[in-house]
Design an enzyme around this catalytic site. Structure first.
Site, PDB file in Angstrom:
ATOM      1  N   ARG A 140      -3.049 -63.167 -10.171  1.00 31.64           N
ATOM      2  CA  ARG A 140      -4.289 -62.944  -9.955  1.00 31.64           C
ATOM      3  C   ARG A 140      -5.066 -63.354 -10.232  1.00 31.64           C
ATOM      4  O   ARG A 140      -5.574 -63.472 -11.619  1.00 31.64           O
ATOM      5  CB  ARG A 140      -3.535 -60.883  -9.718  1.00 31.64           C
ATOM      6  CG  ARG A 140      -3.120 -60.467  -9.460  1.00 31.64           C
ATOM      7  CD  ARG A 140      -2.753 -60.311  -7.896  1.00 31.64           C
ATOM      8  NE  ARG A 140      -2.210 -59.580  -6.926  1.00 31.64           N
ATOM      9  CZ  ARG A 140      -0.859 -60.078  -6.822  1.00 31.64           C
ATOM     10  NH1 ARG A 140      -0.518 -61.225  -6.827  1.00 31.64           N
ATOM     11  NH2 ARG A 140      -0.262 -59.591  -6.108  1.00 31.64           N
ATOM     12  N   ASP A 143      -3.465 -70.401  -8.409  1.00 28.01           N
ATOM     13  CA  ASP A 143      -2.290 -69.847  -7.602  1.00 28.01           C
ATOM     14  C   ASP A 143      -3.699 -69.140  -6.639  1.00 28.01           C
ATOM     15  O   ASP A 143      -3.803 -69.081  -5.702  1.00 28.01           O
ATOM     16  CB  ASP A 143      -1.127 -69.939  -7.444  1.00 28.01           C
ATOM     17  CG  ASP A 143      -0.734 -69.830  -6.211  1.00 28.01           C
ATOM     18  OD1 ASP A 143      -0.654 -70.858  -5.300  1.00 28.01           O
ATOM     19  OD2 ASP A 143      -0.212 -69.032  -5.809  1.00 28.01           O
ATOM     20  N   GLU A 184      -9.988 -64.988  -3.317  1.00 29.06           N
ATOM     21  CA  GLU A 184     -10.286 -66.137  -3.019  1.00 29.06           C
ATOM     22  C   GLU A 184      -9.852 -65.054  -1.561  1.00 29.06           C
ATOM     23  O   GLU A 184      -9.877 -65.857  -0.264  1.00 29.06           O
ATOM     24  CB  GLU A 184      -7.959 -65.901  -3.317  1.00 29.06           C
ATOM     25  CG  GLU A 184      -7.580 -64.457  -3.129  1.00 29.06           C
ATOM     26  CD  GLU A 184      -6.420 -64.690  -3.951  1.00 29.06           C
ATOM     27  OE1 GLU A 184      -5.922 -64.989  -5.031  1.00 29.06           O
ATOM     28  OE2 GLU A 184      -4.987 -63.973  -3.701  1.00 29.06           O
ATOM     29  N   HIS A 220      -3.267 -69.278  -2.846  1.00 32.42           N
ATOM     30  CA  HIS A 220      -2.133 -68.141  -2.926  1.00 32.42           C
ATOM     31  C   HIS A 220      -0.949 -68.360  -2.650  1.00 32.42           C
ATOM     32  O   HIS A 220      -0.120 -67.469  -1.443  1.00 32.42           O
ATOM     33  CB  HIS A 220      -2.301 -66.985  -2.962  1.00 32.42           C
ATOM     34  CG  HIS A 220      -2.003 -65.428  -3.922  1.00 32.42           C
ATOM     35  ND1 HIS A 220      -3.179 -64.335  -3.852  1.00 32.42           N
ATOM     36  CD2 HIS A 220      -0.728 -65.681  -3.712  1.00 32.42           C
ATOM     37  CE1 HIS A 220      -2.266 -63.772  -4.684  1.00 32.42           C
ATOM     38  NE2 HIS A 220      -0.795 -64.120  -4.963  1.00 32.42           N
TER      39      HIS A 220
HETATM   40  P1  NAI Z   1       7.319 -58.059 -13.613  1.00 31.73           P
HETATM   41  O1  NAI Z   1       6.014 -56.579 -13.168  1.00 31.73           O
HETATM   42  O2  NAI Z   1       8.616 -58.399 -13.995  1.00 31.73           O
HETATM   43  O3  NAI Z   1       6.341 -58.396 -15.518  1.00 31.73           O
HETATM   44  C1  NAI Z   1       5.182 -58.084 -15.617  1.00 31.73           C
HETATM   45  C2  NAI Z   1       4.529 -57.970 -17.424  1.00 31.73           C
HETATM   46  O4  NAI Z   1       3.989 -58.037 -17.758  1.00 31.73           O
HETATM   47  C3  NAI Z   1       5.841 -56.724 -18.118  1.00 31.73           C
HETATM   48  O5  NAI Z   1       7.040 -57.416 -18.539  1.00 31.73           O
HETATM   49  C4  NAI Z   1       5.164 -55.879 -18.847  1.00 31.73           C
HETATM   50  O6  NAI Z   1       5.437 -55.546 -19.446  1.00 31.73           O
HETATM   51  C5  NAI Z   1       3.596 -57.295 -18.557  1.00 31.73           C
HETATM   52  N1  NAI Z   1       1.856 -56.781 -19.129  1.00 31.73           N
HETATM   53  C6  NAI Z   1       2.334 -55.477 -17.949  1.00 31.73           C
HETATM   54  N2  NAI Z   1       0.717 -55.604 -19.091  1.00 31.73           N
HETATM   55  C7  NAI Z   1       0.385 -56.331 -19.478  1.00 31.73           C
HETATM   56  C8  NAI Z   1      -0.680 -57.115 -20.744  1.00 31.73           C
HETATM   57  N3  NAI Z   1      -1.861 -56.152 -20.486  1.00 31.73           N
HETATM   58  N4  NAI Z   1      -1.135 -57.902 -21.339  1.00 31.73           N
HETATM   59  C9  NAI Z   1       0.350 -58.210 -21.507  1.00 31.73           C
HETATM   60  N5  NAI Z   1       1.102 -58.291 -20.322  1.00 31.73           N
HETATM   61  C10 NAI Z   1       1.811 -57.402 -19.904  1.00 31.73           C
HETATM   62  O7  NAI Z   1       6.414 -58.577 -12.717  1.00 31.73           O
HETATM   63  P2  NAI Z   1       6.491 -60.262 -12.319  1.00 31.73           P
HETATM   64  O8  NAI Z   1       7.631 -59.726 -11.673  1.00 31.73           O
HETATM   65  O9  NAI Z   1       6.863 -61.405 -13.098  1.00 31.73           O
HETATM   66  O10 NAI Z   1       5.245 -60.520 -11.990  1.00 31.73           O
HETATM   67  C11 NAI Z   1       4.372 -60.504 -12.593  1.00 31.73           C
HETATM   68  C12 NAI Z   1       2.370 -61.043 -11.460  1.00 31.73           C
HETATM   69  O11 NAI Z   1       2.832 -61.954 -10.601  1.00 31.73           O
HETATM   70  C13 NAI Z   1       2.371 -59.775  -9.965  1.00 31.73           C
HETATM   71  O12 NAI Z   1       2.026 -58.665 -10.942  1.00 31.73           O
HETATM   72  C14 NAI Z   1       1.780 -60.317  -9.125  1.00 31.73           C
HETATM   73  O13 NAI Z   1       0.227 -60.064  -9.781  1.00 31.73           O
HETATM   74  C15 NAI Z   1       2.046 -62.078  -9.870  1.00 31.73           C
HETATM   75  N6  NAI Z   1       1.719 -62.414  -8.165  1.00 31.73           N
HETATM   76  C16 NAI Z   1       2.319 -63.710  -8.229  1.00 31.73           C
HETATM   77  C17 NAI Z   1       2.658 -64.481  -6.931  1.00 31.73           C
HETATM   78  C18 NAI Z   1       2.305 -65.476  -6.100  1.00 31.73           C
HETATM   79  O14 NAI Z   1       2.482 -65.279  -5.127  1.00 31.73           O
HETATM   80  N7  NAI Z   1       1.465 -66.037  -6.991  1.00 31.73           N
HETATM   81  C19 NAI Z   1       3.549 -63.171  -5.850  1.00 31.73           C
HETATM   82  C20 NAI Z   1       4.142 -62.925  -7.359  1.00 31.73           C
HETATM   83  C21 NAI Z   1       3.571 -61.659  -8.173  1.00 31.73           C
END
Ligand code: NAI
Length: 335
Positions: free
Chosen positions: A237, A261, A266, A298
């Protein structure tokens, strides 16, 4: 009964995918081009649910209006939900659902694409050869093999990305608020503190959610702890990075490359064609002027598989809500 869904940020590709999937559900989809915010929330009037994407701004004021208009459900077409005031929605009895897992491969693969493109200057080579300039000056890259990559966030996307980096023979240092030690052992990676990760990584990639703790995680203080010439990639993000600090890092050459991205402002630009207008965002304009920065709009999620999964899960989420079933993908407000 046919439920009315006000569908915001509707692009031709959204309509094509959702119209097809909706043949099975029969919802009344009312498409709106704009992303939902306080200026156009009136468009939700008469709808049973709103369906929104990453740049909607659903703050307290918008939630209050949605309540007034009788909207009962906010269905996000994204995994991230930082743009919705979950506390306000809970307070007004409006449920929020999302699509937590539509294709971690899509985002992980786009992350790798940005890294390889930046490293081997493919974006510049493309333009150069179009102009019959076949010089290699300035194009020297480095082997990814043997380099250290710092992965912040080892959830679904981080883990798939790590699999790709291991495939290239890279060393992985990971950081997560909740380390998955069993996974680390089986994947052959190490968890580290953030400071260790900053000090030792040639490339740093962000896969954690945007929260109060992670806002501006990458700022002058953290950048100063990194290796000279570090590559920073953000498909998480925009607000994970303090963009002005990143620009200072690029100007001082502390940061060697940035693949973005997502961008903290944005919402005003991404997903729309602004090519006829004068750019008024000086920070974005400065970012776009660097030849060692790639900005994509994005789009990491944007694969056929992800689009189809997003549409399917969103429709299931909405149907589950209206048929009173358990909401497996609810975003629950935690005090
Ligand atoms: P997820 O929930 O499976 O993994 C997120 C990880 O981040 C978890 O292991 C969690 O423990 C960890 N985390 C939480 N707070 C943290 C912190 N303060 N410091 C370090 N790690 C921390 O989520 P997923 O599916 O892997 O997605 C991650 C992020 O990717 C989403 O939150 C979203 O913002 C972004 N995203 C971007 C997309 C794009 O098109 N550019 C599309 C989909 C998601």
């Amino acid at each position: 009964m046919s439920y009315k869904i006000a569908f915001f940020d509707a692009k031709p590709y959204d309509r094509a995918t959702f119209d097809k999937v909706n043949e099975k559900y029969g919802f009344e989809l009312m498409y709106h081009k704009e992303h939902l915010d306080i200026n156009n929330v009136l468009l939700a009037s008469g709808a049973d649910a709103v369906c929104i994407f990453v740049n909607a701004v659903v703050d307290v004021a918008v939630v209050e209006k949605l309540k007034l208009y009788g909207v009962k459900l906010i269905a996000l077409r994204s995994a991230g939900f930082n743009n919705v005031d979950i506390a306000a929605a809970a307070q007004h009895g409006i449920k929020v659902v999302r699509v937590p897992d539509y294709s971690p491969h899509a985002i992980a693969e786009h992350t790798l694409a940005l890294m390889l493109c930046l490293n081997r200057k493919v974006h510049r080579a493309f333009l150069r050869t179009r102009d019959s300039n076949f010089s290699l000056l300035g194009f020297e890259g480095f082997d990814m093999y043997g380099k250290t990559i710092g992965v912040i966030g080892t959830g679904k996307i981080g883990k798939v990305a790590i699999g790709l980096f291991k495939g290239l023979g890279m060393n992985v240092l990971a950081y997560d608020l909740y380390p998955d030690t069993a996974y680390a052992e089986s994947a052959g990676i190490k968890y580290a503190t953030l400071d260790e990760l900053y000090a030792n990584s040639d490339i740093i990639t962000l896969h954690c959610p945007l929260t109060k703790e992670t806002e501006y995680l990458i700022c002058d203080e953290s950048i100063n702890k990194m290796k000279d010439g570090v590559m920073i990639v953000n498909t998480g993000r925009g607000k994970l990075i303090h963009t002005k600090h990143l620009i200072e890092g690029l100007l001082s050459r502390k940061v060697g490359y940035a693949g973005l991205d997502v961008y903290e402002e944005e919402g005003a630009y991404f997903y729309e064609d602004h090519s006829d207008a004068v750019m008024t965002d000086d920070v974005l304009a400065r970012l776009l002027s660097f030849n060692n920065v790639i900005v994509t709009s994005h789009q990491a999620f944007f694969t056929q598989e992800a689009m189809s999964n997003i549409a399917q899960t969103t429709m299931d989420n909405i149907l589950d809500f209206f048929e009173g079933r358990e909401l497996k993908n609810e975003v629950v407000y935690k005090m």
